[in-house]
Design a protein around this motif. Structure first.
Motif, PDB file in Angstrom:
ATOM      1  N   PRO A 293       0.790  -1.240   0.000  1.00 25.29           N
ATOM      2  CA  PRO A 293       0.000   0.000   0.000  1.00 25.29           C
ATOM      3  C   PRO A 293       0.820   1.287   0.000  1.00 25.29           C
ATOM      4  CG  PRO A 293       0.179  -0.832   2.216  1.00 25.29           C
ATOM      5  CD  PRO A 293       0.927  -1.807   1.359  1.00 25.29           C
ATOM      6  N   TRP A 294       2.136   1.203  -0.257  1.00 26.83           N
ATOM      7  CA  TRP A 294       3.001   2.375  -0.195  1.00 26.83           C
ATOM      8  C   TRP A 294       3.213   2.958  -1.590  1.00 26.83           C
ATOM      9  CZ3 TRP A 294       4.671  -2.285   2.315  1.00 26.83           C
ATOM     10  CH2 TRP A 294       4.412  -2.296   3.697  1.00 26.83           C
ATOM     11  N   LEU A 295       2.142   3.417  -2.208  1.00 28.41           N
ATOM     12  CA  LEU A 295       2.202   3.899  -3.585  1.00 28.41           C
ATOM     13  C   LEU A 295       3.100   5.126  -3.731  1.00 28.41           C
ATOM     14  CD1 LEU A 295      -1.606   3.748  -4.516  1.00 28.41           C
ATOM     15  CD2 LEU A 295       0.081   1.915  -4.677  1.00 28.41           C
ATOM     16  N   ASP A 296       3.053   6.026  -2.772  1.00 22.64           N
ATOM     17  CA  ASP A 296       3.801   7.276  -2.886  1.00 22.64           C
ATOM     18  C   ASP A 296       5.306   7.036  -2.963  1.00 22.64           C
ATOM     19  OD1 ASP A 296       1.453   8.694  -2.794  1.00 22.64           O
ATOM     20  OD2 ASP A 296       1.580   9.157  -0.663  1.00 22.64           O
ATOM     21  N   ASP A 297       5.771   6.019  -2.259  1.00 23.46           N
ATOM     22  CA  ASP A 297       7.207   5.748  -2.279  1.00 23.46           C
ATOM     23  C   ASP A 297       7.659   5.284  -3.659  1.00 23.46           C
ATOM     24  OD1 ASP A 297       7.985   6.322   0.491  1.00 23.46           O
ATOM     25  OD2 ASP A 297       6.645   4.674   0.964  1.00 23.46           O
ATOM     26  N   LEU A 298       6.816   4.525  -4.340  1.00 22.55           N
ATOM     27  CA  LEU A 298       7.163   4.123  -5.700  1.00 22.55           C
ATOM     28  C   LEU A 298       7.197   5.337  -6.622  1.00 22.55           C
ATOM     29  CD1 LEU A 298       7.791   2.053  -7.846  1.00 22.55           C
ATOM     30  CD2 LEU A 298       5.348   1.594  -8.062  1.00 22.55           C
ATOM     31  N   CYS A 299       6.260   6.233  -6.453  1.00 25.00           N
ATOM     32  CA  CYS A 299       6.276   7.464  -7.254  1.00 25.00           C
ATOM     33  C   CYS A 299       7.585   8.226  -7.026  1.00 25.00           C
ATOM     34  CB  CYS A 299       5.084   8.348  -6.890  1.00 25.00           C
ATOM     35  SG  CYS A 299       3.477   7.695  -7.393  1.00 25.00           S
ATOM     36  N   GLY A 300       8.016   8.279  -5.772  1.00 28.75           N
ATOM     37  CA  GLY A 300       9.257   8.972  -5.460  1.00 28.75           C
ATOM     38  C   GLY A 300      10.455   8.330  -6.131  1.00 28.75           C
ATOM     39  N   LEU A 301      10.532   7.002  -6.122  1.00 23.48           N
ATOM     40  CA  LEU A 301      11.645   6.317  -6.764  1.00 23.48           C
ATOM     41  C   LEU A 301      11.610   6.506  -8.281  1.00 23.48           C
ATOM     42  CD1 LEU A 301      11.842   2.931  -4.819  1.00 23.48           C
ATOM     43  CD2 LEU A 301      13.425   4.865  -4.692  1.00 23.48           C
ATOM     44  N   ALA A 302      10.425   6.407  -8.878  1.00 17.44           N
ATOM     45  CA  ALA A 302      10.310   6.574 -10.327  1.00 17.44           C
ATOM     46  C   ALA A 302      10.716   7.986 -10.748  1.00 17.44           C
ATOM     47  CB  ALA A 302       8.881   6.274 -10.778  1.00 17.44           C
ATOM     48  N   PHE A 303      10.394   8.968  -9.908  1.00 20.91           N
ATOM     49  CA  PHE A 303      10.775  10.348 -10.202  1.00 20.91           C
ATOM     50  C   PHE A 303      12.283  10.549 -10.065  1.00 20.91           C
ATOM     51  CE2 PHE A 303      11.650  14.715  -8.875  1.00 20.91           C
ATOM     52  CZ  PHE A 303      11.025  15.442  -9.877  1.00 20.91           C
ATOM     53  N   SER A 304      12.885   9.885  -9.102  1.00 22.25           N
ATOM     54  CA  SER A 304      14.284  10.141  -8.759  1.00 22.25           C
ATOM     55  C   SER A 304      15.280   9.344  -9.587  1.00 22.25           C
ATOM     56  CB  SER A 304      14.515   9.835  -7.278  1.00 22.25           C
ATOM     57  OG  SER A 304      13.672  10.629  -6.455  1.00 22.25           O
ATOM     58  N   PHE A 305      14.863   8.183 -10.104  1.00 16.26           N
ATOM     59  CA  PHE A 305      15.810   7.297 -10.778  1.00 16.26           C
ATOM     60  C   PHE A 305      15.268   6.866 -12.139  1.00 16.26           C
ATOM     61  CE2 PHE A 305      16.442   6.630  -6.189  1.00 16.26           C
ATOM     62  CZ  PHE A 305      17.803   6.910  -6.081  1.00 16.26           C
ATOM     63  N   ARG A 306      16.053   7.138 -13.173  1.00 16.07           N
ATOM     64  CA  ARG A 306      15.646   6.756 -14.521  1.00 16.07           C
ATOM     65  C   ARG A 306      15.726   5.249 -14.752  1.00 16.07           C
ATOM     66  NH1 ARG A 306      12.593   9.254 -17.824  1.00 16.07           N
ATOM     67  NH2 ARG A 306      13.617   8.138 -19.528  1.00 16.07           N
ATOM     68  N   ASN A 307      16.415   4.530 -13.881  1.00 13.59           N
ATOM     69  CA  ASN A 307      16.503   3.070 -14.040  1.00 13.59           C
ATOM     70  C   ASN A 307      15.434   2.325 -13.250  1.00 13.59           C
ATOM     71  OD1 ASN A 307      17.871   3.882 -11.639  1.00 13.59           O
ATOM     72  ND2 ASN A 307      19.024   1.964 -11.572  1.00 13.59           N
ATOM     73  N   VAL A 308      14.409   3.054 -12.793  1.00 12.25           N
ATOM     74  CA  VAL A 308      13.256   2.455 -12.119  1.00 12.25           C
ATOM     75  C   VAL A 308      12.068   2.445 -13.071  1.00 12.25           C
ATOM     76  CG1 VAL A 308      11.517   2.781 -10.310  1.00 12.25           C
ATOM     77  CG2 VAL A 308      13.952   2.977  -9.767  1.00 12.25           C
ATOM     78  N   TYR A 309      11.456   1.277 -13.210  1.00  9.60           N
ATOM     79  CA  TYR A 309      10.290   1.086 -14.075  1.00  9.60           C
ATOM     80  C   TYR A 309       9.107   0.656 -13.212  1.00  9.60           C
ATOM     81  CZ  TYR A 309      13.744   1.164 -17.824  1.00  9.60           C
ATOM     82  OH  TYR A 309      14.762   1.542 -18.683  1.00  9.60           O
ATOM     83  N   VAL A 310       7.934   1.166 -13.525  1.00 12.02           N
ATOM     84  CA  VAL A 310       6.720   0.899 -12.743  1.00 12.02           C
ATOM     85  C   VAL A 310       5.890  -0.153 -13.466  1.00 12.02           C
ATOM     86  CG1 VAL A 310       4.569   1.876 -11.858  1.00 12.02           C
ATOM     87  CG2 VAL A 310       6.683   3.239 -11.824  1.00 12.02           C
ATOM     88  N   ASP A 311       5.733  -1.307 -12.840  1.00 11.87           N
ATOM     89  CA  ASP A 311       4.858  -2.339 -13.403  1.00 11.87           C
ATOM     90  C   ASP A 311       3.611  -2.435 -12.538  1.00 11.87           C
ATOM     91  OD1 ASP A 311       3.649  -4.891 -14.176  1.00 11.87           O
ATOM     92  OD2 ASP A 311       5.495  -5.204 -15.315  1.00 11.87           O
ATOM     93  N   LEU A 312       2.465  -2.230 -13.157  1.00 14.35           N
ATOM     94  CA  LEU A 312       1.190  -2.202 -12.449  1.00 14.35           C
ATOM     95  C   LEU A 312       0.654  -3.590 -12.119  1.00 14.35           C
ATOM     96  CD1 LEU A 312      -0.609   0.505 -14.648  1.00 14.35           C
ATOM     97  CD2 LEU A 312       0.422   0.859 -12.395  1.00 14.35           C
ATOM     98  N   CYS A 313       1.430  -4.638 -12.419  1.00  9.46           N
ATOM     99  CA  CYS A 313       0.909  -5.998 -12.272  1.00  9.46           C
ATOM    100  C   CYS A 313       0.325  -6.223 -10.879  1.00  9.46           C
ATOM    101  CB  CYS A 313       1.991  -7.032 -12.576  1.00  9.46           C
ATOM    102  SG  CYS A 313       3.350  -7.096 -11.401  1.00  9.46           S
ATOM    103  N   TRP A 314      -0.790  -6.942 -10.879  1.00 12.69           N
ATOM    104  CA  TRP A 314      -1.522  -7.328  -9.657  1.00 12.69           C
ATOM    105  C   TRP A 314      -2.338  -6.190  -9.064  1.00 12.69           C
ATOM    106  CZ3 TRP A 314       0.751  -8.765  -4.239  1.00 12.69           C
ATOM    107  CH2 TRP A 314      -0.153  -9.582  -3.545  1.00 12.69           C
ATOM    108  N   LEU A 315      -1.834  -4.954  -9.153  1.00 12.38           N
ATOM    109  CA  LEU A 315      -2.479  -3.844  -8.450  1.00 12.38           C
ATOM    110  C   LEU A 315      -3.931  -3.618  -8.861  1.00 12.38           C
ATOM    111  CD1 LEU A 315      -2.194  -1.646  -6.324  1.00 12.38           C
ATOM    112  CD2 LEU A 315      -1.257  -0.137  -8.095  1.00 12.38           C
TER     113      LEU A 315
END
Length: 401
Positions: A293-315
């Motif tokens: 349930p920590w969606l905001d932290d993923l947003c922060g990582l995706a914003f900060s690092f270009r080598n982070v990819y967001v996969d919506l699987c399961w959500l």
């Protein structure tokens, strides 16, 4: 155009998009020879509830879970596949069961759902029961190779939550040579890549936290050399091996898919990966499940690092509302180029339910942005294709730019 109109246009458009499904646990064909409704539910995300209610506690099961996201989406999939007009309920339970059993008399039924009903071009299968297992029952199947077991190679008997240990799986000898062990891990990952695996997968959030801190080789070797390693020794060993795995992924230019969010719920939040991501700028980290349930932290990582990819699987089938929120925020902060989706299911019916859910998420979020003037209809269609197909093709090397 009003939101209702654009929603319907996008919903219809989404049906025609060929999909690159980035994550599945699709069961082997030999386990799909005697399938009825109870088997289907027991191998879905309603499995614990189904077992808790006890077969055939249909009325209690329906009363308790009819409003749950998992139930709603698999129910819609059953309606679409088997032509039963009403959602699954005690009244049509037996009729649905009979339709399922009749359909599975055809051994190709389960793959036909994936290929025709879902329209999948590719499905990456994570066979945790046999890491890297090759599937021949459908041309759409591809493979990820699960690496958890290598974190348990400090002795012959330690195993991950799936019971995997590299010495037991591959007949390796325990030579007590730490450098040789790391070389064996690298060789096995290279073999997996050469045999066609398009990704590596880390599901350690079911075993330990994602706090893979920097560790020295000297500290890592303590667990390897000890007959009775301490928890701290094991922690250092696993951190060092994870770092080596990240290095190998970067060298092979193959993404590392990581389960984040729900798991042991102790340090399974994606933010615990921050330093590992920072130390490995050339490793492509594909973070699964929105770190729910920590969606905001993923947003922060995706914003900060270009080598982070967001996969919506399961959500979308955990919480459709949460998936809508995450998609909208990720579009705001880093655009659509690093978003993909996978079903994360065992059964074809559940997979279609997951696809119906993500289509709803896309149509809802994008139609809202059109109504507020943030997006044109044509651009919204492009984003649908990018999220469901194009991004994954590029990430997993099917169609490089």
């Amino acid at each position: 155009m009003k939101k209702e109109e654009t929603f319907q246009i996008l919903e219809e458009y989404l049906k025609g998009i060929p999909v690159y499904n980035t994550h599945s646990h699709h069961l082997p064909a030999e386990q799909l020879t005697d399938v009825g409704l109870d088997y289907l539910l027991a191998h879905s995300y309603l499995n614990e509830e189904w077992e808790d209610c006890g077969v055939p506690g249909k009325e209690d099961f329906y009363r308790r879970f009819r409003d749950r996201s998992f139930y709603l989406w698999i129910s819609r999939a059953l309606t679409e596949i088997y032509g039963i007009p009403d959602p699954l309920s005690p009244e049509n339970w037996e009729k649905t069961d009979q339709a399922v059993r009749a359909a599975y008399q055809d051994p190709s039924h389960h793959t036909r759902i994936l290929e025709q009903n879902c329209g999948y071009q590719h499905v990456i299968v994570d066979a945790y029961w046999n890491p890297g297992e090759k599937r021949t029952d459908s041309p759409v199947f591809e493979r990820t190779y699960r690496i958890n077991q290598f974190l348990y190679g400090y002795n012959l008997t330690a195993a991950d939550h799936n019971g995997n240990n590299p010495y037991q799986n591959y007949g390796w000898k325990f030579f007590g040579d730490f450098d040789r062990y790391v070389e064996q891990v690298q060789r096995k990952m290279e073999e997996a890549a050469e045999s066609g695996c398009v990704a590596f997968k880390c599901a350690s959030a079911y075993d330990r936290g994602l706090d893979f801190e920097a560790a020295s080789k000297e500290d890592a070797q303590k667990a390897f050399a000890s007959a009775d390693p301490t928890e701290q020794d094991i922690f250092h060993f696993q951190n060092y091996i994870f770092q080596e795995i990240c290095r190998i992924c970067a060298g092979l230019d193959i993404p590392l898919q990581v389960h984040t969010g729900l798991g042991k719920m102790q340090k399974s939040n994606c933010r615990y990966l921050t330093e590992a991501i920072r130390r490995n700028p050339h490793t492509k980290f594909v973070l699964f499940h929105g770190s729910y349930p920590w969606l905001d932290d993923l947003c922060g990582l995706a914003f900060s690092f270009r080598n982070v990819y967001v996969d919506l699987c399961w959500l979308p089938i955990i919480s459709t509302a949460a998936a809508e929120r995450l998609l909208s925020e990720v579009l705001d902060i880093c655009g659509a180029d690093r978003i993909s989706w996978g079903c994360d299911t065992w059964m074809s019916e559940d997979s279609l339910g997951a696809l119906l859910a993500v289509r709803k998420v896309l149509a809802e979020v994008l139609s809202q942005r059109i109504e507020t003037g943030l997006l044109s209809l044509e651009r919204a269609k492009e984003l649908c294709e990018r999220i469901l197909t194009v991004n994954a093709e590029r990430l997993y090397h099917k169609n490089k730019e």
